[in-house]
Design a protein around this motif. Structure first.
Motif, mmCIF file in Angstrom:
data_model
loop_
_atom_site.group_PDB
_atom_site.id
_atom_site.type_symbol
_atom_site.label_atom_id
_atom_site.label_comp_id
_atom_site.label_asym_id
_atom_site.label_seq_id
_atom_site.Cartn_x
_atom_site.Cartn_y
_atom_site.Cartn_z
ATOM 1 N N LEU A 24 0.868 -1.305 -0.041
ATOM 2 C CA LEU A 24 0.239 -0.176 -0.032
ATOM 3 C C LEU A 24 0.795 1.280 -0.112
ATOM 4 N N ASP A 25 1.998 1.127 0.093
ATOM 5 C CA ASP A 25 3.181 2.160 0.055
ATOM 6 C C ASP A 25 3.593 2.763 -1.151
ATOM 7 N N SER A 26 3.826 3.967 -1.120
ATOM 8 C CA SER A 26 4.511 4.569 -2.471
ATOM 9 C C SER A 26 6.073 3.960 -2.744
ATOM 10 N N GLY A 27 6.315 3.474 -3.877
ATOM 11 C CA GLY A 27 7.498 2.856 -3.821
ATOM 12 C C GLY A 27 7.645 1.492 -3.658
ATOM 13 N N TYR A 28 6.626 0.628 -3.444
ATOM 14 C CA TYR A 28 6.873 -0.471 -3.067
ATOM 15 C C TYR A 28 7.289 -1.497 -4.435
ATOM 16 N N SER A 29 8.138 -2.470 -4.164
ATOM 17 C CA SER A 29 8.702 -3.375 -5.093
ATOM 18 C C SER A 29 8.121 -4.760 -4.767
ATOM 19 N N CYS A 30 7.939 -5.535 -5.576
ATOM 20 C CA CYS A 30 7.445 -6.908 -5.498
ATOM 21 C C CYS A 30 8.396 -7.825 -4.742
ATOM 22 N N LEU A 31 8.047 -8.501 -3.827
ATOM 23 C CA LEU A 31 8.807 -9.378 -2.882
ATOM 24 C C LEU A 31 9.746 -10.371 -3.847
ATOM 25 N N GLY A 32 9.230 -10.841 -4.567
ATOM 26 C CA GLY A 32 9.618 -11.908 -5.449
ATOM 27 C C GLY A 32 10.873 -11.413 -6.265
ATOM 28 N N ASN A 33 11.002 -10.221 -6.606
ATOM 29 C CA ASN A 33 11.982 -9.572 -7.226
ATOM 30 C C ASN A 33 13.420 -9.583 -6.774
ATOM 31 N N SER A 141 -10.784 0.985 12.264
ATOM 32 C CA SER A 141 -10.205 1.760 13.438
ATOM 33 C C SER A 141 -9.234 2.809 13.112
ATOM 34 N N ILE A 142 -8.274 2.073 11.954
ATOM 35 C CA ILE A 142 -7.300 3.153 11.539
ATOM 36 C C ILE A 142 -7.808 4.321 10.784
ATOM 37 N N GLU A 143 -8.941 4.155 10.000
ATOM 38 C CA GLU A 143 -9.742 5.151 9.293
ATOM 39 C C GLU A 143 -10.182 5.888 10.160
ATOM 40 N N HIS A 144 -10.803 5.696 11.288
ATOM 41 C CA HIS A 144 -11.177 6.549 12.257
ATOM 42 C C HIS A 144 -10.285 7.192 12.892
ATOM 43 N N PHE A 145 -9.010 6.666 13.331
ATOM 44 C CA PHE A 145 -7.852 7.254 13.567
ATOM 45 C C PHE A 145 -7.480 8.431 12.894
ATOM 46 N N MET A 146 -7.502 7.953 11.557
ATOM 47 C CA MET A 146 -6.994 9.337 10.622
ATOM 48 C C MET A 146 -8.127 10.558 10.589
ATOM 49 N N THR A 147 -9.336 10.236 10.508
ATOM 50 C CA THR A 147 -10.302 11.110 10.703
ATOM 51 C C THR A 147 -9.951 12.049 11.965
ATOM 52 N N GLU A 148 -9.766 11.305 13.113
ATOM 53 C CA GLU A 148 -9.405 12.017 14.302
ATOM 54 C C GLU A 148 -8.185 13.007 14.285
ATOM 55 N N ILE A 149 -7.405 12.569 13.485
ATOM 56 C CA ILE A 149 -6.125 13.589 13.266
ATOM 57 C C ILE A 149 -5.972 14.400 12.071
ATOM 58 N N GLY A 150 -7.303 14.601 11.428
ATOM 59 C CA GLY A 150 -7.493 15.532 10.286
ATOM 60 C C GLY A 150 -6.824 14.900 8.928
ATOM 61 N N LEU A 151 -7.069 13.868 8.739
ATOM 62 C CA LEU A 151 -6.627 13.380 7.362
ATOM 63 C C LEU A 151 -7.767 12.409 7.044
ATOM 64 N N THR A 152 -8.385 13.020 5.876
ATOM 65 C CA THR A 152 -9.593 12.200 5.221
ATOM 66 C C THR A 152 -9.468 12.081 3.938
ATOM 67 N N GLY A 153 -8.371 12.586 3.194
ATOM 68 C CA GLY A 153 -8.366 12.684 1.713
ATOM 69 C C GLY A 153 -7.408 11.636 1.235
ATOM 70 N N ASP A 154 -6.740 11.986 0.226
ATOM 71 C CA ASP A 154 -5.724 10.986 -0.123
ATOM 72 C C ASP A 154 -4.397 10.574 0.793
ATOM 73 N N VAL A 155 -4.043 9.554 0.610
ATOM 74 C CA VAL A 155 -2.818 9.280 1.460
ATOM 75 C C VAL A 155 -1.703 10.098 0.985
ATOM 76 N N PHE A 156 -1.406 10.176 -0.143
ATOM 77 C CA PHE A 156 -0.285 10.868 -0.877
ATOM 78 C C PHE A 156 -0.708 12.081 -1.735
ATOM 79 N N ASN A 157 0.376 13.010 -1.769
ATOM 80 C CA ASN A 157 0.240 14.258 -2.442
ATOM 81 C C ASN A 157 0.779 13.873 -4.007
ATOM 82 N N SER A 158 0.443 14.822 -4.732
ATOM 83 C CA SER A 158 0.994 14.654 -5.937
ATOM 84 C C SER A 158 2.391 14.187 -6.364
ATOM 85 N N SER A 159 3.109 14.494 -5.310
ATOM 86 C CA SER A 159 4.748 14.199 -5.588
ATOM 87 C C SER A 159 4.951 12.806 -4.907
ATOM 88 N N GLY A 160 3.821 12.199 -4.359
ATOM 89 C CA GLY A 160 4.222 10.776 -3.840
ATOM 90 C C GLY A 160 4.439 10.711 -2.312
#
Length: 261
Positions: A24-33, A141-160
């Motif tokens: 789910l994180d930006s820049g992730y590479s496949c494990l098998g590689n 639970s984590i989604e609720h926590f993110m709302t509590e700390i003011g993060l309800t939109g995209d995970v990453f910005n346009s720069s990743g």
């Protein structure tokens, strides 16, 4: 955070890695590689996935398949016994990962968490008791926590890069403590770290001092790849009166997009 667990083997030392990211994180590479042919075949046998799925299709497979792949990879190729999952700003697949880890006969325990950026731009690992979600699932639970700390939109910005919370580092620590969790200040001497000397937080004002002396600031992550200057070392070792001679726990984590074999 208190985790109660009964072991039948007496005292056992386990290796922990409390900062691991997933697909789910930006820049992730496949494990098998990263695997040679023999280990790749082991992973295929353990998961019943195809070589193509393991080496190039991880991001499109189901969450259940990915959890099996991830947990099998860790248990087959590392000696890590406890992992903190700290994807940036999301916990969408935590439930699948925790459920899969429970099938390993206590070989692997996963601690649910998330890595967030405070309004100061400082990265904080937030880890919680796996036995006590405050909603029906860990994803909720984590989604609720993110709302509590003011993060309800995209995970990453346009720069990743992960978007910042609207809450200060201190406010985030208080919210995590209310949920019986712990905070770890990530890569403290590098970019987005608490004591990164090129950041406005470190160079101006008292924000970094107020954060460090907060009662819930108790653990910092020492980076593997950078040198901590003497001033920062004195602070975290409790030798700086300007920081109330407060000493904290120092740990090292991989800060990995996946745990290396």
């Amino acid at each position: 955070m208190t985790i109660t667990k009964t072991f039948q083997k007496g005292s056992v030392w386990r290796k922990w890695d409390l900062q691991v990211q997933t697909r789910l994180d930006s820049g992730y590479s496949c494990l098998g590689n990263s695997l040679e042919n023999e280990k790749l075949q082991q992973l295929i046998n353990a998961t019943q996935l195809t070589q193509a799925e393991i080496t190039s299709q991880e991001k499109s497979m189901t969450a259940e398949k990915y959890a099996k792949l991830f947990v099998s990879y860790v248990t087959l190729f590392t000696d890590i016994g406890v992992i903190g999952i700290t994807d940036h700003n999301t916990g969408k697949e935590l439930d699948h990962l925790l459920n899969e880890a429970k099938q390993t006969d206590e070989k692997l325990t996963i601690i649910p968490g998330v890595e967030v950026s405070s309004s100061h731009g400082i990265h904080i690992l937030c880890l919680f008791n796996p036995e006590k979600p405050w909603k029906d699932t860990w994803a909720q639970s984590i989604e609720h926590f993110m709302t509590e700390i003011g993060l309800t939109g995209d995970v990453f910005n346009s720069s990743g890069q992960p978007n910042n919370s609207t809450k200060t580092s201190q406010e985030i620590m208080d919210i995590v403590a209310e949920k019986n969790g712990i905070c770890i200040f990530a890569h403290i001497a590098t970019e987005n770290g608490l004591f990164y000397r090129q950041s406005s937080t470190a160079n101006g004002g008292t924000a970094h001092k107020d954060i460090y002396t907060h009662r819930f600031c108790q653990i910092v992550q020492i980076p593997h790849t950078s040198i901590i200057d003497v001033g920062t070392q004195n602070i975290i070792n409790g030798k700086d009166p300007n920081y109330e001679n407060k000493s904290v726990t120092k740990i090292k984590c991989s800060d990995a997009l996946f745990p290396l074999p």
